[in-house]
Design an enzyme around this catalytic site. Structure first.
Site, PDB file in Angstrom:
ATOM      1  N   SER A   1     -26.403  59.984  47.973  1.00 25.55           N
ATOM      2  CA  SER A   1     -26.559  59.084  46.822  1.00 25.55           C
ATOM      3  C   SER A   1     -25.305  58.799  46.023  1.00 25.55           C
ATOM      4  O   SER A   1     -25.343  57.966  45.120  1.00 25.55           O
ATOM      5  CB  SER A   1     -27.638  59.615  45.888  1.00 25.55           C
ATOM      6  OG  SER A   1     -28.900  59.298  46.407  1.00 25.55           O
TER       7      SER A   1
ATOM      8  N   SER B   1     -29.052  56.696  45.658  1.00 24.14           N
ATOM      9  CA  SER B   1     -29.778  56.446  44.439  1.00 24.14           C
ATOM     10  C   SER B   1     -28.906  56.178  43.223  1.00 24.14           C
ATOM     11  O   SER B   1     -29.397  55.658  42.226  1.00 24.14           O
ATOM     12  CB  SER B   1     -30.702  57.636  44.154  1.00 24.14           C
ATOM     13  OG  SER B   1     -29.941  58.805  43.892  1.00 24.14           O
TER      14      SER B   1
ATOM     15  N   LYS C   1     -25.199  58.790  35.264  1.00 25.45           N
ATOM     16  CA  LYS C   1     -26.468  58.561  35.954  1.00 25.45           C
ATOM     17  C   LYS C   1     -27.586  59.103  35.075  1.00 25.45           C
ATOM     18  O   LYS C   1     -27.450  60.195  34.495  1.00 25.45           O
ATOM     19  CB  LYS C   1     -26.445  59.291  37.311  1.00 25.45           C
ATOM     20  CG  LYS C   1     -27.663  59.013  38.193  1.00 25.45           C
ATOM     21  CD  LYS C   1     -27.531  59.694  39.548  1.00 25.45           C
ATOM     22  CE  LYS C   1     -28.657  59.309  40.498  1.00 25.45           C
ATOM     23  NZ  LYS C   1     -28.495  59.943  41.832  1.00 25.45           N
TER      24      LYS C   1
HETATM   25  N1  GLN Z   1     -31.445  58.321  50.188  1.00 23.65           N
HETATM   26  C1  GLN Z   1     -31.722  59.728  50.191  1.00 23.65           C
HETATM   27  C2  GLN Z   1     -33.124  59.980  49.697  1.00 23.65           C
HETATM   28  O1  GLN Z   1     -33.779  59.051  49.331  1.00 23.65           O
HETATM   29  C3  GLN Z   1     -30.704  60.474  49.391  1.00 23.65           C
HETATM   30  C4  GLN Z   1     -30.961  60.470  47.943  1.00 23.65           C
HETATM   31  C5  GLN Z   1     -29.978  61.262  47.167  1.00 23.65           C
HETATM   32  O2  GLN Z   1     -28.915  61.642  47.665  1.00 23.65           O
HETATM   33  N2  GLN Z   1     -30.350  61.550  45.931  1.00 23.65           N
HETATM   34  O3  GLN Z   1     -33.583  61.096  49.667  1.00 23.65           O
END
Ligand code: GLN
Length: 477
Positions: free
Chosen positions: A165, A141, A66
């Site tokens: 994410s 994400s 990532k």
């Molecule tokens: N969808 C969540 C957010 O936008 C989680 C994101 C994540 O786990 N990095 O904060």
């Protein structure tokens, strides 16, 4: 895709056969290049270097990281214009450990900007398409990482999970993804979003393949004092596939409402399968579950607003042209460098931390976070694991939610509680809703990753959902 060679099993790596490993690396490089126009799963593709002959546990395993993990001498963008030209001066601990074990980095995976999102559509580098249906999101994400493993671009990928994410994109792309206990894996060199929640983890086809990855990543690090002292269990060695006698709790609140019908049908079958494997399935109550969404969307933006203060156009990152003075430099660099979702989080975060609202929002959210963690402590007094949906439904259409932040945030409803409590959780492929994969989330007590991986492994010994391949991206097993 042109190639049908066996590439996806980490276990298939033959450390004693560097030629076979080299061939697999080349196949993955080719598949990455071929898939880019359709999927956009990577932000940068590493130039081939002479692969080091390594004898580690992951010798010759192709991997994508990532783009939130720093990679020395390579761009590390966090999916943001702010860092589009940033070259990291050092490797994240996760990256250096995986490479020391022999993994070969092929590139950096696309992601939501600064890991904020549930669809990979907030990336400055464009959305990622779901390999199962290119009109749909891969989740976020860590959408690029999940899509890469699903499409057979690499057998392994790293991800980060602050509120879901890893688990949410794993579910939507039909791969296995594990978020370990908060503090299990070093955050050194992992660009910060919400520091009390951020945790590194990994994606692979199966729990058995996640085990050696997590084993390599986990454990204390002189560069991160927040890593837990707890010894790292032998994850791979604990995979006996036996879950007979385990008690698995189904939290009533997760199944009560809001799960799409076909997703619920697939999950019910998955739970019956766990029962057939000898697990006792019982209902449990986790009364504070529905507070997780609002609690997370106060705490995470609050921490993000503080962490992202460092991007000021002065030391590194995007700098506006011809600033009139220092204030203009700050304001325009940040206004130009951050996309709309990141700006929304910063505004929310500074608001809930401001003097007049701190008690009403931030302090209250800290209290509800404790209640949510207590829900888990109480549940784990009587059960060994929890099983829940990973997401309310399968992958949604690209563009369908991006202009509606609160609808987008609701995708995280089933992943946020475990993040707030800091417990380990995993999503495993558990069937389909129409042509789209469904994920079963399993949650374990703090530091019980070995139990979690073994339960996933047991389920995957009995089912073949994790071996299914998206049409157009097939490979031989
Ligand atoms: N969808 C969540 C957010 O936008 C989680 C994101 C994540 O786990 N990095 O904060």
């Amino acid at each position: 895709m042109s190639s049908t060679d066996a590439i996806t099993n980490i276990a298939a790596t033959n450390a004693n056969d560097p030629e076979a490993a080299g061939t697999r690396i080349e196949i993955c490089r080719t598949r990455i290049k071929q898939s880019q126009p359709a999927l956009n799963a990577l932000i940068s593709i590493d130039a081939p270097t002479s692969e080091r002959a390594a004898n580690g546990a992951l010798a010759g395993v192709p991997i994508v990281h990532k783009d939130l993990f720093c990679t020395r001498g390579q761009t590390t963008t966090a999916g943001s214009k702010m860092l589009a030209n940033f070259t990291a001066p050092y490797d994240a601990t996760v990256v250096s450990r995986l490479e020391a074990a022999g993994a070969v980095t092929l590139g950096k995976a696309n992601m939501d900007e600064f890991a904020m999102g549930s669809s990979n559509e907030t990336s400055y580098f464009g959305a990622v398409a779901n390999p199962w249906d290119q009109s749909r999101v891969p989740g976020g994400s860590s959408g690029g990482s999940a899509a890469a493993v699903a499409a057979g671009l690499a057998p392994a990928a790293t991800g980060t999970d602050t509120g879901g994410s890893i688990r949410q994109p794993a579910a939507l792309c039909g791969v296995t993804g594990i978020k370990p206990t908060y503090g299990r894996v070093s955050r050194f060199g992992m660009i910060a979003f919400a520091s009390s929640l951020d945790q590194a983890g990994c994606f692979a086809r199966s729990a058995a393949d996640c085990a050696p990855l997590l084993q390599t990543m986990a454990g204390t690090d002189a560069n991160d004092s927040t890593v837990a002292d707890e010894p790292v269990a032998d994850y791979a060695g604990s995979l006996n596939g036996d879950i007979a006698g385990l008690t698995i709790g189904l939290p009533r609140q997760y199944f009560a409402a809001g799960v799409e019908t076909e997703t619920a049908t697939a999950l019910n079958a998955a739970i019956r399968e766990l029962e057939a494997l000898g697990a006792h399935v019982v209902d449990v109550d986790m009364p504070y579950t529905d507070l997780a969404l609002s609690t997370y969307y106060i705490i995470a933006p609050a921490e993000a607003s503080s962490n992202l203060a460092r991007y000021d156009g002065v030391r590194y990152g995007h700098r506006c042209a011809d600033p009139a003075d220092l204030t203009d430099l700050y304001e325009r660099s940040r206004a130009e460098g951050f996309g709309p979702e990141v700006q929304r989080r910063i505004l929310t975060g500074t608001y809930v931390l401001s003097a007049g609202y701190y008690d009403a929002y931030y302090r209250k959210a800290q209290r509800t976070r404790r209640l949510i963690a207590d829900d888990f402590s109480r549940a784990f007094e009587s059960v060994d694991l929890l099983a829940t949906p990973a997401t309310p439904g399968p992958a949604f259409e690209l563009g369908s939610q991006i202009d509606d932040p609160t609808t987008m945030y609701a995708n995280d409803v089933f992943t946020l509680p475990a993040s707030l409590a800091g417990v380990p959780a995993m999503s495993v492929p558990a069937g389909f809703s129409g042509h789209l994969p469904v994920g079963l989330q399993m949650i374990a007590p703090w530091f019980a990753e070995a139990r979690l991986l073994n339960a996933g492994h047991a389920y995957q010994q009995a089912t073949d959902w994790h071996t299914r391949q998206p049409p157009g991206f097939e490979w031989s097993q």
